[in-house]
Design an enzyme around this catalytic site. Structure first.
Site, short mmCIF file in Angstrom:
data_model
loop_
_atom_site.label_atom_id
_atom_site.label_comp_id
_atom_site.label_asym_id
_atom_site.label_seq_id
_atom_site.Cartn_x
_atom_site.Cartn_y
_atom_site.Cartn_z
N LYS A 324 0.83 -1.21 0.00
CA LYS A 324 0.00 0.00 0.00
C LYS A 324 0.86 1.25 0.00
O LYS A 324 0.63 2.18 -0.77
CB LYS A 324 -0.90 -0.04 1.24
CG LYS A 324 -1.89 1.10 1.32
CD LYS A 324 -3.18 0.67 1.99
CE LYS A 324 -3.08 0.54 3.49
NZ LYS A 324 -3.55 1.74 4.19
N SER A 325 1.89 1.28 0.86
CA SER A 325 2.73 2.48 0.95
C SER A 325 3.40 2.76 -0.39
O SER A 325 3.47 3.90 -0.85
CB SER A 325 3.82 2.27 2.00
OG SER A 325 3.25 2.17 3.26
N GLY A 397 -4.73 7.69 6.15
CA GLY A 397 -3.88 8.71 6.77
C GLY A 397 -2.66 8.97 5.92
O GLY A 397 -2.22 10.12 5.77
N ARG A 425 -8.28 11.69 12.94
CA ARG A 425 -6.84 11.44 13.10
C ARG A 425 -6.03 12.73 13.09
O ARG A 425 -6.39 13.70 12.41
CB ARG A 425 -6.40 10.45 12.02
CG ARG A 425 -7.09 9.12 12.22
CD ARG A 425 -6.66 8.08 11.26
NE ARG A 425 -5.26 7.75 11.40
CZ ARG A 425 -4.61 6.96 10.56
NH1 ARG A 425 -5.24 6.44 9.53
NH2 ARG A 425 -3.34 6.70 10.74
N GLN A 471 5.14 8.92 7.43
CA GLN A 471 4.17 9.79 6.75
C GLN A 471 4.60 11.24 6.86
O GLN A 471 4.55 11.99 5.88
CB GLN A 471 2.78 9.60 7.36
CG GLN A 471 2.25 8.19 7.16
CD GLN A 471 0.86 8.00 7.74
OE1 GLN A 471 0.33 8.88 8.42
NE2 GLN A 471 0.29 6.84 7.48
N ASP A 619 2.35 -1.31 11.64
CA ASP A 619 1.00 -1.71 11.19
C ASP A 619 0.68 -3.16 11.53
O ASP A 619 -0.44 -3.62 11.30
CB ASP A 619 0.89 -1.52 9.67
CG ASP A 619 0.92 -0.05 9.29
OD1 ASP A 619 0.57 0.79 10.14
OD2 ASP A 619 1.32 0.25 8.15
N LYS A 646 -4.17 5.26 14.99
CA LYS A 646 -4.23 4.65 13.65
C LYS A 646 -5.70 4.64 13.20
O LYS A 646 -6.50 5.40 13.74
CB LYS A 646 -3.61 3.25 13.68
CG LYS A 646 -2.10 3.27 13.93
CD LYS A 646 -1.38 3.90 12.75
CE LYS A 646 0.12 3.97 12.97
NZ LYS A 646 0.79 4.76 11.93
N ARG A 691 -7.28 -3.70 9.75
CA ARG A 691 -6.28 -4.61 10.33
C ARG A 691 -6.81 -5.32 11.59
O ARG A 691 -6.41 -6.43 11.89
CB ARG A 691 -4.98 -3.88 10.61
CG ARG A 691 -4.37 -3.30 9.33
CD ARG A 691 -2.88 -3.07 9.43
NE ARG A 691 -2.43 -2.17 8.37
CZ ARG A 691 -2.17 -2.54 7.12
NH1 ARG A 691 -2.33 -3.79 6.74
NH2 ARG A 691 -1.77 -1.66 6.21
C1 S3P Z 1 2.95 4.65 6.31
C2 S3P Z 1 3.55 4.94 7.50
C3 S3P Z 1 3.09 4.47 8.78
C4 S3P Z 1 2.06 3.36 8.66
C5 S3P Z 1 1.07 3.62 7.58
C6 S3P Z 1 1.76 3.77 6.25
C7 S3P Z 1 3.49 5.18 5.06
O1 S3P Z 1 2.50 5.54 9.48
O2 S3P Z 1 1.40 3.17 9.88
O3 S3P Z 1 0.14 2.57 7.48
O4 S3P Z 1 3.14 4.70 3.99
O5 S3P Z 1 4.29 6.12 5.14
P1 S3P Z 1 3.41 6.53 10.38
O6 S3P Z 1 4.53 6.88 9.54
O7 S3P Z 1 2.59 7.71 10.70
O8 S3P Z 1 3.76 5.72 11.56
#
Ligand code: S3P
Length: 742
Positions: A324-325, A397, A425, A471, A619, A646, A691
């Protein structure tokens, strides 16, 4: 205002479509200069009188002067005219068409010089009506309608962006599609229905009683035959140009008619009722979903519950969907790159699809996704267009925070929305540093979405993150691409580095200092389109890593999983508990390490989670807690308050569910202590968190009785097809749609 305002636009064919384009463009800006050619002198005269066009003339006279040329003619006439247009138009003129069959038109374009192919962008507005001619044209014809562009491998991205912009000015939604797919889909959804309408009227007109038949015909006949009033030349062109695809779908239809014929002859009443009921459900649903009709079973997200039964056996080999990221980032960087970016393994889950839609809304042409494949026609670093509507980031998010950084640095305003969960959030973590860079972002209650972003020129800053958040880091790096000077971000602990890896893959250099965990980016560069193979998501694989680890007798292979060291905390933690996980076939794909993971059952032992592993497994904790519940002894996690913000408060959500199943759990502000032991059955809440829902499915593998999990629809945000993948691995799980009151 759009660059198109300064261009000479030529429309060839001033009928319904050409006339509507001219009217719509003039409505968008009276300054736009439009010329037209047509054999219909009256249409030209009327258009000149009404101020819809500025000049009328011959192709020979007008074509060489045009900057943008729209061929708005029937398919075969378009095909015939392409060589002449290629010869007459100037070397910078961007040419598009509106024909309903794309392969025939593209085949004609392919016979021209490369330079013409680069500037020819095939298009097809899915608008129009059974009426035809200039007199039926309307400035609103394309409003909120889809326009499909089918750019081919030789199209220049700048030409694609320009034609995308033309349709945006007409308030259309621009989609990209592979041309063969376009012709196949249109054969079924448009060409076949037209053929049937012509056929029924033609067949009945031949009968002796035709006058009576038509006189007494009711609304049904009028509805069904409406399309037979369409332009005859245009439609015979379409059937001939798209003969193969039309005949293929026609054959299927004829087969179905034969079946119905037999069922009627044999008076198979019940079967017919079943067939027609199914057809009704399907039609009601798509009308509700795509045409905004009232009848819909799918107006809001339906409530889906999962039921997992004891006694599963886990074995075999599976591949979970794309990361996903990485999928979010591929869309973002591919969109602002120069040239095309090809993506495979893209996650077709709701979160990443929302990001894709946001960039389509900002004028990026994207073909796909089709089986995880995408082609993005990058608009360049400064090529995004102001969105016409707020951008909906749904449940994500990541999308909202990354987009906030990118949008804060644009020269236009925008708004980011989210669903109920996302609206709770915290966004101050990105708003604060962006504000320091000069951004202007308004939020609700000091940092909750929706975010109203006023585009600004930003300046680089040095920022030390308080939390280890990829993020936040990625948001600032994206803003830093545009900022004056350097932007540097340091992280208190290592967190995922996909943005950094991918930026390098797009040819953008970064300075990284491992000792201080600082990444520095200088604004003002460009990204070059590339290819991205998205590995399977370790966060989705984690459910099956735990599944195999806790199920006696299990052995499972997880293929092509991303094992980036900033993401592999779950492997480290499970191994520390005694899990057997073997990594084989290790390789690097598009800058990301990938391996096949072989995992089998082992008796786990409780551990204390080392704090440095938290961002690396951020995650995966919901399913890790399930592993902890199956381990001997106590597992304790502290320093993980991030889990409370989350998609749900994951500490509380898991604690509540585990207690319902009889597991002994103690919670802290920043963590949890779980005493391993037997797991019972029961009904648990997912709190709308994908999740949490999937974690309790895995808990069901060791439960003594069935577990029902409420409200699992959001699993589609990250793991489309979860239930069938879980079943493939051997898990006895099913889903059912429930009424809203359950
Ligand atoms: C992600 C970073 C993580 C993770 C999220 C995806 C990303 O969040 O929990 O599901 O793709 O950069 P944080 O960086 O806020 O911990």
């Amino acid at each position: 205002m759009s660059e198109l305002v300064t261009k000479q636009i030529l429309i060839i064919g001033l009928g319904l479509i050409g006339g509507s384009i001219a009217r719509g463009l003039k409505k968008a800006s009276s300054e736009i200069v439009i010329s037209a050619c047509d054999t219909n002198e009256i249409a030209l005269k009327n258009a000149l009188q009404e101020g819809v066009i500025d000049h009328a003339g011959s192709l020979q006279e007008l074509c060489p002067k045009a900057d943008v040329l729209v061929i708005a003619l029937p398919t075969l006439t378009t095909v015939e005219l392409i060589p002449e247009i290629a010869a007459l138009s100037n070397a910078n003129c961007i040419v598009t068409d509106v024909a309903s069959v794309k392969s025939a038109v593209v085949a004609a374009a392919r016979k021209q010089f490369d330079s013409f192919q680069q500037r020819f962008v095939p298009g097809h507005p899915i608008a129009g009506s059974e009426q035809s001619g200039y007199q039926a044209s309307s400035a609103e014809l394309f409003k909120d309608r889809n326009v499909i562009l089918t750019p081919h491998e030789h199209c220049s991205c700048a030409a694609v962006a320009q034609i995308n912009e033309l349709w945006r000015l007409l308030h259309a939604n621009v989609l990209g599609m592979e041309l063969s797919k376009h012709d196949e889909i249109l054969a079924a959804t448009s060409h076949l229905p037209h053929l049937l309408a012509y056929a029924i009227v033609d067949a009945l007109a031949d009968q002796q009683q035709s006058e009576n038949i038509f006189r007494y015909a009711a609304g049904g006949f009028a509805d069904f035959s409406r399309l037979a009033s369409s332009n005859a030349k245009m439609w015979s062109d379409i059937f001939i140009a798209n003969a193969d695809a039309t005949v293929a779908v026609l054959d299927k239809y004829i087969d179905r008619l034969q079946v119905f014929r037999e069922r009627i002859t044999n008076a198979e009443h019940d079967t017919l009722v079943e067939n027609f009921s199914n057809a009704k459900i399907v039609r009601d649903e798509f009308i509700g979903k795509y045409f905004g009709g009232k009848v819909s079973h799918n107006d809001s997200k339906s409530i889906i519950n999962y039921l997992v039964e004891p006694g599963s056996k886990i074995s075999g080999s599976i591949r979970v969907p794309g990361d996903k990221s990485i999928s979010h980032r591929a869309i973002i960087l591919g969109s602002i790159a120069e040239g095309t970016t090809k993506v495979s393994g893209f996650l077709e889950g709701e979160d990443a699809l929302n990001t894709l839609k946001a960039f389509q809304e900002m004028g990026v042409t994207i073909i796909g996704p089709d089986n995880g494949e995408l082609t993005i026609y990058g608009v360049g670093i400064d090529g995004l267009k102001a969105p016409r509507v707020p951008l909906n980031m749904g449940n994500s998010g990541t999308a909202m925070r990354l987009m906030a950084g990118l949008l804060a640095a644009q020269q236009f305003d925008s708004e980011l929305l989210g669903d109920e969960s996302l609206n709770q959030r915290p966004m101050a973590r990105v708003i604060d540093p962006l504000t320091e860079m000069g951004a202007e972002i308004a939020s609700v209650d000091n940092g909750k979405p929706p975010l109203k972003i006023s585009g600004r020129t930003l300046k680089g800053i040095e920022y030390s993150m308080k939390i280890a958040s990829a993020q936040v880091k990625s948001c600032l790096l994206l803003a830093g691409l545009y900022a004056e000077g350097d932007t540097s971000v340091s992280e208190p602990a290592s967190c995922r580095d996909h943005t950094e890896r991918m930026l390098k893959g797009f040819g953008y250099s970064l300075a990284q200092d491992e000792s201080t965990r600082t990444t520095k980016i200088s604004g003002g560069g460009t990204l070059q389109g590339t290819s991205i193979d998205v590995p399977a998501d370790i966060s989705s694989a984690a459910f099956f890593l735990v599944a195999a680890t806790i199920t006696p007798g299990a052995t499972l292979c997880l293929e092509h999983v991303g094992i980036n060291p900033t993401r592999n905390g779950i492997i480290n933690l499970l191994r520390a508990m005694g899990a057997e996980i073997e990594l084989s076939n290790k390789r690097k794909i598009g800058g990301e390490p990938v391996a096949d993971l072989l995992v089998s059952y082992s008796q786990l032992k409780g551990i204390t989670v080392p704090e440095n592993q938290i961002p690396l497994a951020i995650d995966e904790f919901p399913v890790f807690f399930v592993a902890a519940a199956c381990a001997e002894g106590v597992t304790e996690l502290r320093g993980a308050e991030e889990l409370r913000v989350k998609e749900s408060d994951r500490i509380e959500a898991m604690a509540i569910g585990l207690r319902t199943l009889g597991v002994e759990v103690e919670t802290f502000v920043d963590g949890i202590r779980i005493q391993g032991g037997p797991i019972g059955g029961g009904r648990v809440e997912s709190f709308g968190d994908h999740r949490i829902a999937m974690a309790f499915v895995i808990a069901g593998l060791r439960a003594s009785a069935p577990i029902e999990i409420n409200d699992c629809a959001n699993v589609a945000t990250s793991f489309p097809g979860f239930i069938s993948t879980a079943q493939q691995a051997g898990i006895k799980v099913s889903e059912r749609e429930c009424g809203a009151d359950e």
